[in-house]
Design a protein around this motif. Sequence first.
Motif, PDB file in Angstrom:
ATOM      1  N   SER A   1       0.834  -1.208   0.000  1.00 46.38           N
ATOM      2  CA  SER A   1       0.000   0.000   0.000  1.00 46.38           C
ATOM      3  C   SER A   1       0.864   1.251   0.000  1.00 46.38           C
ATOM      4  O   SER A   1       2.008   1.247   0.461  1.00 46.38           O
ATOM      5  CB  SER A   1      -0.950   0.010   1.206  1.00 46.38           C
ATOM      6  N   LEU A   2       0.284   2.311  -0.517  1.00 44.30           N
ATOM      7  CA  LEU A   2       0.944   3.611  -0.611  1.00 44.30           C
ATOM      8  C   LEU A   2      -0.044   4.661  -0.140  1.00 44.30           C
ATOM      9  O   LEU A   2      -1.174   4.731  -0.632  1.00 44.30           O
ATOM     10  CB  LEU A   2       1.345   3.880  -2.068  1.00 44.30           C
ATOM     11  N   THR A   3       0.371   5.466   0.835  1.00 46.66           N
ATOM     12  CA  THR A   3      -0.490   6.542   1.322  1.00 46.66           C
ATOM     13  C   THR A   3       0.346   7.795   1.551  1.00 46.66           C
ATOM     14  O   THR A   3       1.540   7.710   1.839  1.00 46.66           O
ATOM     15  CB  THR A   3      -1.181   6.177   2.654  1.00 46.66           C
TER      16      THR A   3
ATOM     17  N   LEU B   1       5.496  10.081   1.762  1.00 48.35           N
ATOM     18  CA  LEU B   1       4.644   8.951   1.415  1.00 48.35           C
ATOM     19  C   LEU B   1       4.999   7.767   2.298  1.00 48.35           C
ATOM     20  O   LEU B   1       6.176   7.525   2.566  1.00 48.35           O
ATOM     21  CB  LEU B   1       4.851   8.553  -0.050  1.00 48.35           C
ATOM     22  N   ASN B   2       3.986   7.051   2.771  1.00 54.39           N
ATOM     23  CA  ASN B   2       4.192   5.814   3.534  1.00 54.39           C
ATOM     24  C   ASN B   2       4.028   4.633   2.596  1.00 54.39           C
ATOM     25  O   ASN B   2       3.060   4.572   1.841  1.00 54.39           O
ATOM     26  CB  ASN B   2       3.178   5.673   4.670  1.00 54.39           C
ATOM     27  N   ILE B   3       4.947   3.691   2.694  1.00 56.62           N
ATOM     28  CA  ILE B   3       4.875   2.483   1.885  1.00 56.62           C
ATOM     29  C   ILE B   3       4.871   1.283   2.809  1.00 56.62           C
ATOM     30  O   ILE B   3       5.755   1.138   3.653  1.00 56.62           O
ATOM     31  CB  ILE B   3       6.082   2.377   0.934  1.00 56.62           C
TER      32      ILE B   3
ATOM     33  N   LEU C   1       8.120   2.203  -7.190  1.00 60.80           N
ATOM     34  CA  LEU C   1       7.331   3.420  -7.024  1.00 60.80           C
ATOM     35  C   LEU C   1       7.602   4.284  -8.254  1.00 60.80           C
ATOM     36  O   LEU C   1       8.748   4.643  -8.521  1.00 60.80           O
ATOM     37  CB  LEU C   1       7.740   4.149  -5.744  1.00 60.80           C
TER      38      LEU C   1
ATOM     39  N   ASN D   1       6.059   7.613 -10.912  1.00 60.06           N
ATOM     40  CA  ASN D   1       5.188   8.783 -10.897  1.00 60.06           C
ATOM     41  C   ASN D   1       4.864   9.187 -12.323  1.00 60.06           C
ATOM     42  O   ASN D   1       5.597   8.890 -13.257  1.00 60.06           O
ATOM     43  CB  ASN D   1       5.832   9.928 -10.115  1.00 60.06           C
TER      44      ASN D   1
ATOM     45  N   SER E   1      14.858   8.739   0.596  1.00 60.46           N
ATOM     46  CA  SER E   1      14.358   7.876   1.662  1.00 60.46           C
ATOM     47  C   SER E   1      15.516   7.450   2.545  1.00 60.46           C
ATOM     48  O   SER E   1      16.619   7.210   2.057  1.00 60.46           O
ATOM     49  CB  SER E   1      13.676   6.637   1.091  1.00 60.46           C
TER      50      SER E   1
ATOM     51  N   THR F   1       9.266   5.103   4.535  1.00 53.19           N
ATOM     52  CA  THR F   1       8.849   6.440   4.132  1.00 53.19           C
ATOM     53  C   THR F   1       9.707   6.905   2.960  1.00 53.19           C
ATOM     54  O   THR F   1      10.890   6.584   2.863  1.00 53.19           O
ATOM     55  CB  THR F   1       8.967   7.464   5.279  1.00 53.19           C
TER      56      THR F   1
ATOM     57  N   THR G   1       2.483   5.761  -8.102  1.00 53.77           N
ATOM     58  CA  THR G   1       1.901   4.436  -8.168  1.00 53.77           C
ATOM     59  C   THR G   1       2.925   3.432  -7.663  1.00 53.77           C
ATOM     60  O   THR G   1       4.083   3.437  -8.081  1.00 53.77           O
ATOM     61  CB  THR G   1       1.520   4.076  -9.620  1.00 53.77           C
ATOM     62  N   LEU G   2       2.496   2.555  -6.770  1.00 48.19           N
ATOM     63  CA  LEU G   2       3.346   1.500  -6.226  1.00 48.19           C
ATOM     64  C   LEU G   2       2.901   0.181  -6.864  1.00 48.19           C
ATOM     65  O   LEU G   2       1.755  -0.212  -6.721  1.00 48.19           O
ATOM     66  CB  LEU G   2       3.200   1.440  -4.704  1.00 48.19           C
TER      67      LEU G   2
END
Length: 175
Positions: A46-48, A84-86, A97, A99, A119, A141, A170-171
């Motif tokens: 997930s990516l947020t 971004l949290n991964i 990841l 873009n 990171s 992160t 997009t992950l």
Amino acid sequence: MNKLMKAAVAGAAGIALLAGGAGTFAVWNSTASIGSNATVSSGNLSLTANTDGVWKAGTTTLTSAQLAAYRLIPGKTLTYTQTLNIVATGDGLTAALTNSGLTATGTIAGVTPTMAVTSTSSNVTVSGNNVTVASASSAATVTVTITVALPESATTGQSSSTTLNAPTFTLTQTV
């Protein structure tokens, strides 16, 4: 009845008896279970966005209203920072990841938006804007920094505007 007719009736009766009994023979079978039941769990990818991004002019943080009123002049720079949290958990899982790219549309001549990804997470490898994430037990992160610079040499574009079309990240699982 003649012999031929008796033979035909007897033959038909014999065939009927054989056909009728074809579905009644027995088949032996046996079953056995081996091992035990097992529970299999799936991983997670997930990516947020961690928090709302922050715009800065130099070291001064700008609110949305301040950014809308800010007037960029030659030699000045604006930066936008977003974390971004991964989450990548799964045996052998790796992900990339990517873009959609940062684009600018408008009439300020010489504005050059750039993007950098960094990171400090041990399971993240960054090469330019290419990011690879390996499975880990805790979230990683990634920090995205967008820089908008108007070169000191800019001589056109006064009283103009440019819209920065934010990149979409997009992950995607790679293994």
